[in-house]
Enzyme design. Structure first.
Site, PDB file in Angstrom:
ATOM      1  N   ARG A  27       0.846  -1.191   0.000  1.00 50.33           N
ATOM      2  CA  ARG A  27       0.000   0.000   0.000  1.00 50.33           C
ATOM      3  C   ARG A  27       0.884   1.245   0.000  1.00 50.33           C
ATOM      4  NH1 ARG A  27      -3.499  -1.740   5.132  1.00 50.33           N
ATOM      5  NH2 ARG A  27      -1.384  -2.305   5.739  1.00 50.33           N
ATOM      6  N   ASP A  29       0.833   5.619   0.332  1.00 45.85           N
ATOM      7  CA  ASP A  29       0.057   6.798   0.702  1.00 45.85           C
ATOM      8  C   ASP A  29      -0.241   7.635  -0.536  1.00 45.85           C
ATOM      9  OD1 ASP A  29       0.303   6.020   3.357  1.00 45.85           O
ATOM     10  OD2 ASP A  29       2.126   7.203   3.661  1.00 45.85           O
ATOM     11  N   TYR A  88      11.827   0.523  -1.529  1.00 50.50           N
ATOM     12  CA  TYR A  88      11.385   1.877  -1.821  1.00 50.50           C
ATOM     13  C   TYR A  88      12.604   2.764  -2.046  1.00 50.50           C
ATOM     14  CZ  TYR A  88       6.581   0.916  -0.223  1.00 50.50           C
ATOM     15  OH  TYR A  88       5.304   0.419  -0.082  1.00 50.50           O
ATOM     16  N   ARG A 175       9.075   7.148   4.929  1.00 53.01           N
ATOM     17  CA  ARG A 175       9.056   8.603   4.926  1.00 53.01           C
ATOM     18  C   ARG A 175       9.553   9.170   6.254  1.00 53.01           C
ATOM     19  NH1 ARG A 175       3.109   9.795   3.488  1.00 53.01           N
ATOM     20  NH2 ARG A 175       3.779  11.968   3.862  1.00 53.01           N
TER      21      ARG A 175
END
Length: 232
Positions: A27, A29, A88, A175
């Protein structure tokens, strides 16, 4: 709100005449990009031609969504739960002035960052830890322990790229790690603070959540030896 999964599901519904069940590998954001997302589609027709499905999806979802490949898998295979790791990458533009052409995919930082300090700090975060200081889990009773296999900071042509690979991530974990490393790179935190930050298991102990647009899911790895991966 429009989502990539929603758009693909809508296209598949038109192709199949019914709404299939789909699952994404990870998932993201709102505002986060994906180059290597993987989706498993269940309840598909028995005579499925995957090449025609790929071409049809690209015709219906272009230009903002691209399907790089389709293949048939075992019925027990699951895009999310069969994944071994996810990677990521976060991109930071170091420049005295912003670049409008990179504004949607990089975080602009007008001053140079101390990459050596960021790399030192990243080393403290590797391995299995409770990452409660860097994010949250959807279920408060669930564990926040994840195994961070790789966390690298590199600079190429004025872009600082922070790459993180783990078995899984909790919400906003990457993040938050990026926001913390940026503070280290700015001299606002010491690399030696990382062990105590992890031990605190308190979101306020870490740095801020970096803006979503600099983050991209670049690869998902599976035991079968293939991945949904494209280099950014």
């Amino acid at each position: 709100m429009r989502t990539v999964q929603g758009e693909v599901e809508s296209a598949l519904s038109k192709l199949f005449g019914y709404a299939p069940i789909t699952y994404g590998a990870g998932r993201t954001d709102a505002g986060v990009h994906a180059l290597g997302q993987v989706m498993s589609v269940h309840d598909v027709p028995a005579d499925l031609d995957v090449d025609k499905i790929k071409d049809s999806l690209n015709g219906m979802c272009a230009p903002f969504i691209a399907v790089s490949s389709c293949r048939t898998v075992d019925g027990q295979w699951h895009a999310r739960f069969s994944a071994r790791s996810r990677m990521y990458a976060y991109a930071i533009l170091e420049a005295s002035v912003p670049d409008p052409f990179l504004a949607g995919t990089t975080l602009w930082h007008p001053e140079p960052l101390d990459l050596a300090a960021m790399t030192e700090a990243a080393g403290h975060l590797l391995g299995p830890h409770d990452f409660s200081s860097f994010g949250r889990v959807a279920d408060p009773s669930a564990s926040a322990e994840r195994n961070l296999f790789e966390l690298q900071c590199e600079r190429v042509d004025g872009i600082v790229r922070i790459t993180a690979r783990a078995n899984a991530f909790i919400q906003q974990m990457v993040r938050s790690i990026v926001g913390t490393l940026v503070h280290v790179g700015e001299g606002r935190r010491s690399p030696d603070d990382m062990p105590s930050t992890i031990a605190a298991r308190d979101r306020s102990a870490a740095g801020p959540v970096a803006a979503p647009h600099g983050l991209c899911l670049v690869a998902v790895e599976y035991d079968e030896g293939w991945s949904g991966a494209r280099r950014r």
